[in-house]
Design a protein around this motif. Structure first.
Motif, short mmCIF file in Angstrom:
data_model
loop_
_atom_site.label_atom_id
_atom_site.label_comp_id
_atom_site.label_asym_id
_atom_site.label_seq_id
_atom_site.Cartn_x
_atom_site.Cartn_y
_atom_site.Cartn_z
N MET A 190 2.14 13.68 -29.77
CA MET A 190 1.77 13.59 -31.18
C MET A 190 3.02 13.35 -32.03
O MET A 190 4.07 13.89 -31.75
CB MET A 190 1.07 14.88 -31.63
N ILE A 191 2.87 12.59 -33.09
CA ILE A 191 4.00 12.24 -33.95
C ILE A 191 4.13 13.29 -35.06
O ILE A 191 3.16 13.64 -35.73
CB ILE A 191 3.79 10.85 -34.58
N ILE A 192 5.34 13.83 -35.24
CA ILE A 192 5.58 14.76 -36.33
C ILE A 192 5.76 13.95 -37.62
O ILE A 192 6.66 13.13 -37.73
CB ILE A 192 6.85 15.60 -36.05
N THR A 193 4.91 14.19 -38.57
CA THR A 193 4.93 13.37 -39.79
C THR A 193 5.99 13.82 -40.78
O THR A 193 6.59 13.00 -41.46
CB THR A 193 3.54 13.42 -40.47
N GLU A 194 6.25 15.13 -40.89
CA GLU A 194 7.24 15.60 -41.84
C GLU A 194 7.55 17.07 -41.57
O GLU A 194 6.85 17.75 -40.82
CB GLU A 194 6.75 15.43 -43.27
N THR A 195 8.62 17.55 -42.22
CA THR A 195 8.96 18.98 -42.17
C THR A 195 8.80 19.55 -43.57
O THR A 195 9.34 19.02 -44.53
CB THR A 195 10.41 19.19 -41.69
N LEU A 196 8.04 20.62 -43.67
CA LEU A 196 7.79 21.27 -44.96
C LEU A 196 8.66 22.52 -45.03
O LEU A 196 8.49 23.46 -44.25
CB LEU A 196 6.31 21.65 -45.07
N ASP A 197 9.61 22.54 -45.95
CA ASP A 197 10.51 23.68 -46.14
C ASP A 197 9.81 24.71 -47.03
O ASP A 197 9.82 24.61 -48.25
CB ASP A 197 11.83 23.23 -46.76
N VAL A 198 9.24 25.72 -46.38
CA VAL A 198 8.46 26.72 -47.10
C VAL A 198 9.35 27.60 -47.98
O VAL A 198 8.90 28.15 -48.99
CB VAL A 198 7.67 27.59 -46.11
N THR A 199 10.61 27.72 -47.62
CA THR A 199 11.52 28.58 -48.39
C THR A 199 11.74 28.06 -49.81
O THR A 199 12.19 28.81 -50.67
CB THR A 199 12.88 28.71 -47.69
N GLN A 200 11.45 26.79 -50.04
CA GLN A 200 11.66 26.19 -51.36
C GLN A 200 10.41 26.22 -52.23
O GLN A 200 10.42 25.69 -53.35
CB GLN A 200 12.14 24.73 -51.20
N ILE A 201 9.34 26.83 -51.72
CA ILE A 201 8.08 26.85 -52.44
C ILE A 201 7.87 28.22 -53.09
O ILE A 201 8.18 29.25 -52.49
CB ILE A 201 6.90 26.53 -51.50
#
Length: 312
Positions: free
Chosen positions: A1-12
């Motif tokens: 499966m292709i990883i579409t993006e990384t979501l940096d939760v620490t910035q939310i």
């Protein structure tokens, strides 16, 4: 499966973290995935995602602390969505099959999110062998076997409190007294007994506090949900965060049990064990069996169904 993006939760912003993650998950097409980056273990999110979206995803740690956690979340392909099995869901449908998992040392309560493939690898057997053992369990008649999935949630909560919670309260003092006595008598020859007594004290005192939280806060909230459903009213109080905390405390209890089993070599008695030594190990094994079923009923049946009911 292709990883579409990384979501940096620490910035939310904290209150927007879970809604943002859910938006990203819902936007995935079957077979797609994304990675969340966090500064602490996001395991509570796993249970929330499971409760609100069902077993239609995979959860894979790419990096597991202590400062950075990377988790890949993938939405299952269409053909995989139809029959996604975990050891927890299998045990929930038929508790006789939990005996198979216990036989191979597979954690089906705190580790109930594992697939059969992952569980078989962990146990050092083939997935085919594990499936065959589970099929054989269908032919075994289990006394007092119950289909807990069909029980009403308020009744199940009362059952857990009156059987498993009461079992902990009835046996905690006995086990702690035995652990201290055996450590004092045999500790010089078996120094691990000191660690056993200390960890058992932590486990049991944490559990007693945990039971109070469930009986005074969580279980009444679940009963309120059921009552509201029956009379058509709605409730503003949310139980998701409470259940997330209960899951974390269950994981801690599971870690304590694993530690006790490890330092005792699976509760193997030494040649010089006295009657109290033997009785202590028998009580610990009995306690472990009861706690496994206790946590299984909550993690794999009561909690997911309560979250689903609240969401509905």
């Amino acid at each position: 499966m292709i990883i579409t993006e990384t979501l940096d939760v620490t910035q939310i912003e904290p209150r927007l973290k879970h809604p943002t993650i859910f938006e990203h998950f819902d936007a995935l097409k079957p077979g797609e995935s994304f990675v969340i980056h966090n500064d602490h273990d996001p395991k509570p999110l796993y249970y929330q995602l499971l409760g609100e979206r069902g077993a239609i995803f995979t959860w894979e740690y790419l990096e597991e602390g202590p400062r950075t956690y990377l988790v890949k979340i993938a939405k299952n392909k269409v053909e995989e969505e139809v029959n996604v099995e975990t050891v927890g869901s299998i045990a929930a449908k038929d508790y006789r099959k939990a005996e198979v998992f216990k036989k191979f040392g597979i954690d089906f309560c705190c580790g109930g999110e594992k697939s059969l493939k992952d569980a078989s690898l962990e146990a050092g057997i083939s997935e085919e062998q594990l499936r065959q053992e589970l099929e054989n369990a269908d032919t075994v008649t289990a006394s007092a076997s119950q289909d807990y999935n069909k029980w009403k949630l308020d009744f199940l909560a009362d059952f857990i409190a009156n059987t498993h919670h009461q079992y902990v309260r009835d046996n905690a003092t006995v086990i702690l007294g035995l652990a201290d006595k055996v450590a004092q008598r045999h500790g010089a020859q078996h120094p691990e007994l000191g660690s056993l007594a200390e960890r058992a004290n932590t486990l049991l005192n944490d559990l007693l506090s945990h039971l109070d939280k469930e009986e005074k806060v969580l279980f009444p909230a679940i009963k309120s949900l059921v009552a509201n459903q029956n009379n058509g009213s709605t409730s503003q109080a949310s139980i998701k965060s409470i259940i997330d905390n209960m899951h974390i405390e269950h994981d801690h209890a599971g870690d304590d049990l694993k530690y006790l089993r490890k330092i005792t070599n699976g509760y193997t008695l030494p040649p010089d064990a006295c009657n109290s030594y033997n009785y202590l190990f028998e009580k610990l094994k009995e306690f472990e069996d009861d706690l496994f079923k206790h946590i299984h009923l909550e993690n794999n049946i009561l909690f997911p169904k309560a979250i689903a009911l609240e969401t509905k």
